[in-house]
Design a protein around this motif. Structure first.
Motif, short mmCIF file in Angstrom:
data_model
loop_
_atom_site.label_atom_id
_atom_site.label_comp_id
_atom_site.label_asym_id
_atom_site.label_seq_id
_atom_site.Cartn_x
_atom_site.Cartn_y
_atom_site.Cartn_z
N ARG A 169 -49.73 46.98 19.50
CA ARG A 169 -51.36 47.70 20.55
C ARG A 169 -51.84 46.10 21.35
O ARG A 169 -52.34 46.31 22.36
CB ARG A 169 -52.20 47.74 20.22
N GLU A 170 -51.66 45.12 20.70
CA GLU A 170 -52.09 43.76 21.06
C GLU A 170 -51.71 42.89 22.00
O GLU A 170 -52.16 41.83 22.61
CB GLU A 170 -53.13 42.34 20.22
N LEU A 171 -50.25 42.56 21.26
CA LEU A 171 -49.24 41.79 21.99
C LEU A 171 -47.95 42.69 22.19
O LEU A 171 -48.00 43.70 21.99
CB LEU A 171 -48.60 41.25 20.72
N THR A 172 -47.38 42.31 23.80
CA THR A 172 -46.23 42.54 24.03
C THR A 172 -44.66 41.84 23.77
O THR A 172 -45.12 40.26 24.04
CB THR A 172 -46.45 42.53 25.76
N LEU A 173 -44.15 42.46 23.79
CA LEU A 173 -41.97 41.57 23.70
C LEU A 173 -42.37 41.54 24.79
O LEU A 173 -42.02 42.50 25.39
CB LEU A 173 -41.91 41.56 22.40
N VAL A 174 -41.69 40.04 25.56
CA VAL A 174 -40.65 40.15 26.75
C VAL A 174 -39.51 39.77 26.91
O VAL A 174 -39.48 38.53 25.97
CB VAL A 174 -41.97 39.09 27.97
N SER A 175 -39.33 40.14 26.98
CA SER A 175 -37.37 40.41 26.96
C SER A 175 -37.00 39.33 28.02
O SER A 175 -37.36 39.15 29.22
CB SER A 175 -36.07 41.40 26.58
N PRO A 176 -35.51 38.55 27.90
CA PRO A 176 -34.88 37.92 29.31
C PRO A 176 -35.59 38.56 30.31
O PRO A 176 -34.71 38.45 31.46
CB PRO A 176 -33.68 37.17 29.06
N SER A 177 -34.96 39.97 29.95
CA SER A 177 -35.00 41.14 31.40
C SER A 177 -37.03 41.47 31.85
O SER A 177 -36.38 42.27 33.07
CB SER A 177 -34.07 41.97 31.52
N GLY A 178 -37.42 41.02 30.97
CA GLY A 178 -38.66 41.32 31.23
C GLY A 178 -39.47 42.07 29.58
O GLY A 178 -38.40 43.27 29.20
N PRO A 179 -40.63 42.86 29.87
CA PRO A 179 -41.41 43.29 29.00
C PRO A 179 -40.84 44.63 28.36
O PRO A 179 -39.49 45.43 28.72
CB PRO A 179 -42.64 43.89 29.51
N VAL A 180 -40.76 44.92 26.78
CA VAL A 180 -39.77 46.30 26.25
C VAL A 180 -41.17 47.10 25.57
O VAL A 180 -42.49 46.94 25.88
CB VAL A 180 -38.75 45.88 25.63
N ALA A 181 -40.51 48.38 25.89
CA ALA A 181 -41.51 49.29 25.43
C ALA A 181 -41.90 49.19 24.36
O ALA A 181 -43.26 49.46 23.68
CB ALA A 181 -41.48 50.97 25.42
N ASP A 182 -41.15 49.28 23.09
CA ASP A 182 -41.74 49.55 21.96
C ASP A 182 -40.49 47.72 20.44
O ASP A 182 -39.50 47.87 21.49
CB ASP A 182 -41.56 50.34 21.13
N PHE A 183 -41.52 47.42 19.82
CA PHE A 183 -40.72 46.58 18.94
C PHE A 183 -41.51 46.68 18.06
O PHE A 183 -42.20 47.39 17.47
CB PHE A 183 -40.72 45.20 19.42
N LEU A 184 -41.13 46.10 16.62
CA LEU A 184 -40.75 45.70 15.25
C LEU A 184 -40.61 44.31 14.76
O LEU A 184 -38.97 43.92 15.28
CB LEU A 184 -39.88 46.74 14.63
N LEU A 185 -41.90 43.54 14.94
CA LEU A 185 -41.14 42.21 14.89
C LEU A 185 -41.67 41.35 13.32
O LEU A 185 -42.79 41.52 13.06
CB LEU A 185 -42.22 41.50 16.18
N PHE A 186 -41.31 40.89 13.07
CA PHE A 186 -41.97 40.15 12.25
C PHE A 186 -41.37 38.15 11.91
O PHE A 186 -40.80 38.07 13.05
CB PHE A 186 -40.66 40.15 10.90
N ILE A 187 -42.53 37.35 11.72
CA ILE A 187 -41.85 36.34 11.40
C ILE A 187 -42.74 35.70 10.39
O ILE A 187 -43.81 36.20 9.60
CB ILE A 187 -43.17 35.82 13.00
N ASP A 188 -42.15 34.48 10.01
CA ASP A 188 -42.05 33.87 8.69
C ASP A 188 -41.74 32.82 9.06
O ASP A 188 -40.77 32.39 9.19
CB ASP A 188 -41.27 34.37 7.55
N GLY A 189 -42.59 31.90 9.36
CA GLY A 189 -43.32 30.28 9.77
C GLY A 189 -41.84 29.98 11.34
O GLY A 189 -42.81 30.77 11.97
N ASP A 190 -41.28 29.84 10.72
CA ASP A 190 -40.42 29.05 12.07
C ASP A 190 -39.39 30.47 12.08
O ASP A 190 -37.63 30.07 13.43
CB ASP A 190 -39.70 27.99 12.64
N GLU A 191 -39.40 31.32 11.17
CA GLU A 191 -38.54 32.49 11.56
C GLU A 191 -38.57 33.60 12.11
O GLU A 191 -39.83 33.89 12.41
CB GLU A 191 -37.67 32.59 10.61
#
Length: 104
Positions: free
Chosen positions: A70-92
């Motif tokens: 809702r607050e963030l946008t994930l932008v692929s090399p070709s542009g923003p994606v409609a939906d995503f599931l992203l996990f971040i743990d440190g630098d991974e």
């Protein structure tokens, strides 16, 4: 950083971080996360989601995760994606994405 492997995480037009994809295991992509200073504001969201997943409290994961797309946008090399599931743990980071909204 190789442009074709760089996915950007953006909040209100500001770069929050970049995921440099190093591994693809469909439907998941994995990579190195390079945080920008703006990531500090949203890092607790990712930490909470990971803690809930690790404690098997799956009933609360969706509610905790909802604010991320809702607050963030994930932008692929070709542009923003409609939906995503992203996990971040440190630098991974690991994620999956869709050109169509998921679960609607």
């Amino acid at each position: 950083m190789a442009q074709e492997n760089a996915w950007r995480l953006v909040r209100q037009g500001a770069l929050v971080g970049t995921v440099v994809v190093t591994e693809t295991d469909f439907p998941w992509l994995r990579g190195r996360f390079v945080a920008e200073p703006a990531f500090a504001e949203v890092k607790p969201w990712f930490d909470e989601v990971l803690a809930l997943v690790e404690s098997n409290d799956f009933e609360r994961v969706d509610a905790a995760y909802d604010r991320i797309p809702r607050e963030l946008t994930l932008v692929s090399p070709s542009g923003p994606v409609a939906d995503f599931l992203l996990f971040i743990d440190g630098d991974e980071a690991w994620f999956r994405w869709s050109d169509e909204p998921i679960g609607e």
